[in-house]
Write an enzyme that holds these catalytic residues in place. Sequence first.
Site, PDB file in Angstrom:
ATOM      1  N   ARG A  75       0.839  -1.214   0.000  1.00 32.10           N
ATOM      2  CA  ARG A  75       0.000   0.000   0.000  1.00 32.10           C
ATOM      3  C   ARG A  75       0.874   1.264   0.000  1.00 32.10           C
ATOM      4  O   ARG A  75       1.574   1.551   0.978  1.00 32.10           O
ATOM      5  CB  ARG A  75      -0.920   0.026   1.219  1.00 32.10           C
ATOM      6  CG  ARG A  75      -1.784   1.277   1.311  1.00 32.10           C
ATOM      7  CD  ARG A  75      -2.812   1.389   0.217  1.00 32.10           C
ATOM      8  NE  ARG A  75      -3.787   0.304   0.302  1.00 32.10           N
ATOM      9  CZ  ARG A  75      -4.674   0.067  -0.662  1.00 32.10           C
ATOM     10  NH1 ARG A  75      -4.680   0.787  -1.751  1.00 32.10           N
ATOM     11  NH2 ARG A  75      -5.534  -0.921  -0.535  1.00 32.10           N
ATOM     12  N   GLN A  96      -7.996  -7.110  -8.592  1.00 34.98           N
ATOM     13  CA  GLN A  96      -8.149  -5.722  -9.074  1.00 34.98           C
ATOM     14  C   GLN A  96      -6.788  -5.210  -9.529  1.00 34.98           C
ATOM     15  O   GLN A  96      -5.762  -5.532  -8.925  1.00 34.98           O
ATOM     16  CB  GLN A  96      -8.688  -4.851  -7.925  1.00 34.98           C
ATOM     17  CG  GLN A  96      -8.474  -3.344  -8.173  1.00 34.98           C
ATOM     18  CD  GLN A  96      -9.619  -2.473  -7.745  1.00 34.98           C
ATOM     19  OE1 GLN A  96     -10.706  -2.542  -8.338  1.00 34.98           O
ATOM     20  NE2 GLN A  96      -9.351  -1.655  -6.748  1.00 34.98           N
ATOM     21  N   HIS A 171       0.616   3.817 -10.675  1.00 34.57           N
ATOM     22  CA  HIS A 171      -0.361   4.251  -9.655  1.00 34.57           C
ATOM     23  C   HIS A 171       0.345   4.946  -8.473  1.00 34.57           C
ATOM     24  O   HIS A 171       0.343   4.438  -7.344  1.00 34.57           O
ATOM     25  CB  HIS A 171      -1.097   2.988  -9.177  1.00 34.57           C
ATOM     26  CG  HIS A 171      -2.337   3.222  -8.375  1.00 34.57           C
ATOM     27  ND1 HIS A 171      -2.350   3.868  -7.162  1.00 34.57           N
ATOM     28  CD2 HIS A 171      -3.619   2.850  -8.597  1.00 34.57           C
ATOM     29  CE1 HIS A 171      -3.584   3.889  -6.671  1.00 34.57           C
ATOM     30  NE2 HIS A 171      -4.376   3.290  -7.519  1.00 34.57           N
ATOM     31  N   GLU A 273      -1.986   9.258 -11.182  1.00 31.32           N
ATOM     32  CA  GLU A 273      -1.550   8.062 -11.897  1.00 31.32           C
ATOM     33  C   GLU A 273      -1.524   8.275 -13.407  1.00 31.32           C
ATOM     34  O   GLU A 273      -2.529   8.696 -13.992  1.00 31.32           O
ATOM     35  CB  GLU A 273      -2.505   6.917 -11.569  1.00 31.32           C
ATOM     36  CG  GLU A 273      -2.743   6.728 -10.077  1.00 31.32           C
ATOM     37  CD  GLU A 273      -4.056   6.031  -9.769  1.00 31.32           C
ATOM     38  OE1 GLU A 273      -4.473   5.189 -10.595  1.00 31.32           O
ATOM     39  OE2 GLU A 273      -4.678   6.329  -8.736  1.00 31.32           O
TER      40      GLU A 273
HETATM   41  O1  TA6 Z   1      -6.742   4.454  -8.890  1.00 29.70           O
HETATM   42  C1  TA6 Z   1      -7.916   4.586  -8.176  1.00 29.70           C
HETATM   43  C2  TA6 Z   1      -8.439   3.222  -7.796  1.00 29.70           C
HETATM   44  O2  TA6 Z   1      -8.880   2.516  -8.926  1.00 29.70           O
HETATM   45  C3  TA6 Z   1      -9.525   3.427  -6.758  1.00 29.70           C
HETATM   46  O3  TA6 Z   1     -10.798   3.102  -7.289  1.00 29.70           O
HETATM   47  C4  TA6 Z   1      -9.098   2.519  -5.604  1.00 29.70           C
HETATM   48  O4  TA6 Z   1      -9.637   1.242  -5.773  1.00 29.70           O
HETATM   49  C5  TA6 Z   1      -7.583   2.559  -5.769  1.00 29.70           C
HETATM   50  O5  TA6 Z   1      -7.395   2.434  -7.172  1.00 29.70           O
HETATM   51  C6  TA6 Z   1      -6.808   1.566  -4.951  1.00 29.70           C
HETATM   52  O6  TA6 Z   1      -7.055   0.263  -5.399  1.00 29.70           O
HETATM   53  P1  TA6 Z   1      -6.391  -0.947  -4.558  1.00 29.70           P
HETATM   54  O7  TA6 Z   1      -6.802  -2.198  -5.298  1.00 29.70           O
HETATM   55  O8  TA6 Z   1      -4.914  -0.728  -4.557  1.00 29.70           O
HETATM   56  O9  TA6 Z   1      -6.959  -0.834  -3.161  1.00 29.70           O
END
Ligand code: TA6
Length: 307
Positions: A75, A96, A171, A273
């Site tokens: 993180r 994700q 990111h 990002e």
């Molecule tokens: O970049 C923004 C985003 O897509 C937010 O919607 C939030 O989910 C963030 O990324 C962090 O995602 P993560 O999977 O690292 O918690």
Amino acid sequence: MHISNTDELNKTFGLGGKIRFITENKLIKFIATSKASVLEGYLQGAHITSFIPKDSSDVLWLSPIAKFEHGKAIRGGIPICWPWFGKHPVDTSFPQHGFARNSLFEVAQTAELNNGDLQIILSMQESEASLKLWPYKFKLNLIITFGASLSIELKTENTDSQTFTISEAIHSYFAIKDISTTQLQGLENTPYYDQLLESDTRQANSATKFDQEVDRIYRAPVNELFILREGLAKTRIQQVHGNTVVVWNPWLEKAKSMGDFPDNGFSQMLCIEAANTRYGSIILAPGEHHSITQIITPRRLAELGPV
Ligand code: TA6
């Protein structure tokens, strides 16, 4: 060449001690010292976690309760979202932001450039695990070049016999003093998709201010952004071949819902990002390659005066 032994890594890629590889938090970490800055990161996810210009403070924000585990994204710092940004376009049970940030990279090359900058190239390719998530052969390089500024190039090569499509983001979590006195200049009048409202809108003709959760995908193929603190330009952010800029701050409620994010951490960070999202994913035919780059220049060397 996959070397996982830190002694071997230091011998082969240590540049005479300018880059040190150690094991920390059970992961292989690199600490690279250029003439103008110190950069730290992990081979896990090719994840940069700190960039400190000489006589200055960390440009990046890293959660003080970040988890350091094999296969889990750290993180903060600069996670790499690839080969998809956000939820998987078909199967939301897939991780994700893709699998690159959860994968082990290897050191492909290190070098000291003529201007004294250092360069580290981290690399990954398809594996049994990645093929289960994304059925293509690829080579993915993160080309980190840093000294007074930090350039992060994410290069995708299609080594498969089929055409594939990617979306991606560098990111970056930026460290800021106080979100309530921070502004982001450079996206005035820019259209964006609001991920919270799930609607398209447009930035007003003024710098972006922050007083609540923000999650926006700006369609900004050409831009030069400045993080302002009390009107003073602190950091310049540029991108190359990224057709969108994602701006995110989770604010308090979302911060509370993340186990690796301190409740009040939102007031000291801002994600900006460089990205190619669904508003222009990248299609690569066999043999083709593409790079997206983010360039971060802290105030001292960008001669950024008051704006
Ligand atoms: O970049 C923004 C985003 O897509 C937010 O919607 C939030 O989910 C963030 O990324 C962090 O995602 P993560 O999977 O690292 O918690």
